[in-house]
Enzyme design. Structure first.
Site, PDB file in Angstrom:
ATOM      1  NE  ARG A 247     -20.195  71.317  60.465  1.00 55.97           N
ATOM      2  CZ  ARG A 247     -20.932  71.646  59.877  1.00 55.97           C
ATOM      3  NH1 ARG A 247     -22.214  72.311  60.612  1.00 55.97           N
ATOM      4  NH2 ARG A 247     -20.838  71.910  58.600  1.00 55.97           N
ATOM      5  CD  GLU A 275     -24.208  65.880  64.084  1.00 54.85           C
ATOM      6  OE1 GLU A 275     -25.424  66.365  63.392  1.00 54.85           O
ATOM      7  OE2 GLU A 275     -23.570  66.617  64.440  1.00 54.85           O
ATOM      8  CG  HIS A 294     -27.001  68.520  61.886  1.00 58.66           C
ATOM      9  ND1 HIS A 294     -25.545  68.126  61.678  1.00 58.66           N
ATOM     10  CD2 HIS A 294     -27.001  69.908  61.305  1.00 58.66           C
ATOM     11  CE1 HIS A 294     -24.844  69.079  61.118  1.00 58.66           C
ATOM     12  NE2 HIS A 294     -25.901  70.093  60.728  1.00 58.66           N
TER      13      HIS A 294
END
Length: 336
Positions: A247, A275, A294
């Site tokens: 994360r 993100e 991601h």
């Protein structure tokens, strides 16, 4: 008359709760047929809003929710609408986004395909350890310009694993055939347990100080937010590599940016905080940082692994054998 319980002849009423796009990607026709063989499956589309009249009608009869990316939180209001609900089987990794305290208090059993999702993340991590160890991206860029063979390069001798999570353990296992020393920091793992995994347990500062590559696999918790801070990053060896597939907020983004822009370290970041970085963030233009969107987790044909594990769990549970990959409330804080 009491409701039937899992065991021979039990056919749970199952409802898909996830984004319809996710359902069509993860659960192909063969997977749906396998699910329908053991369950009375609610008709498509999958539910991504659990407050609509259709959702409330389906929830009222559901024994089992098959969840995936896009599933809303299963809070007390949702559970009141699903009085028969006994189990949740997640076709992805973390359940932290949708399994709430209300589920545990109700005694709902939970399973996750996290073990299947851990493999592609570990494989991605191994690939990046090997690629950055040989400086493949930089060498290819320089080779295109110079068109001469560079001097021989050293490869990493030590790899530090931050957290013996499912993924961290997979990475350690995948590193076994490679000629590297594996260091591990995890406050819940003893030295003997680390050796059984194939690593040497060290404290957190030593992990960053000794490793040529540090790979982050710790979950994001209040106590791990910003865990990889300026002091740890500053202690890394010159030209060391920081890999983060966990994360983004586990790492101090500003401290990492400063070290990367100064040319002190390199980084592979599959996750950032936020993100998606702002368009003008300096890391976009930093030549010694590889940003990926991601994608380390399951993609494409790897989704079949998620479906197969989840379906196996449903089959076991329906015949009364219980879950092989249960998620326990007391272990939730240690999961990503």
């Amino acid at each position: 008359m009491t409701d039937p319980t899992p065991g021979p002849g039990f056919r749970p009423r199952a409802v898909l709760a996830m984004s319809p796009d996710v359902a069509s990607a993860v659960l192909d026709a063969e997977s749906l047929a396998r699910l329908a063989a053991v369950c009375d499956l609610a008709p498509h589309p999958a539910l991504e809003d659990l407050t609509t009249p259709r959702a409330r009608t389906l929830l009222a009869g559901a024994d089992l929710l098959v969840t995936g990316w896009g599933c809303p939180p299963l809070d007390a209001d949702v559970l009141r609408a699903a009085p028969r609900l006994r189990a949740v089987v997640h076709t992805a990794g973390s359940v932290r986004g949708h399994v709430t305290d209300a589920c545990w208090e109700r005694g709902v059993e939970v399973s996750s395909a996290a073990a299947a999702n851990a493999l592609p993340v570990a494989e991605y991590t191994l690939a990046m350890i090997l690629l950055t160890g040989k400086r493949v991206l930089e060498a290819a860029r320089d080779y295109r310009v110079s068109r001469t063979r560079p001097d021989w390069l050293r490869t990493p001798r030590s790899v530090g694993i931050l957290s013996a999570s499912l993924i961290g353990r997979r990475v350690i296992d995948l590193l076994r055939p490679h000629d590297v020393e594996v260091l591990l920091y995890d406050p819940w793992v003893t030295g003997d347990a680390a050796r059984e995994l194939g690593a040497s347990r060290v404290e957190l500062p030593e992990l960053f100080r000794r490793s040529d590559t540090v790979s982050v696999h710790t979950p994001l918790l209040p106590e791990t937010r910003g865990l990889v801070g300026r002091e740890l990053i500053g202690s890394m060896r010159p030209d060391a590599v920081l890999i983060n597939t966990a994360r983004g907020a586990v790492v101090d983004q500003e401290a990492l940016t400063d070290a990367a822009l100064a040319g002190r370290i390199r980084a592979v970041l599959d996750v950032t905080d936020p993100e998606v970085l702002p368009p003008d963030h300096p890391l976009w233009q930093c030549g010694n940082v590889l940003l990926t969107p991601h994608l380390a987790g399951s993609q494409g044909n790897e989704w079949r692994r998620l479906a197969d594990l989840a379906l196996g769990e449903i089959e076991r549970w329906a015949r009364g054998d219980g879950f092989l990959h249960p998620v326990r409330r007391e272990r939730l804080a240690f999961l990503a």
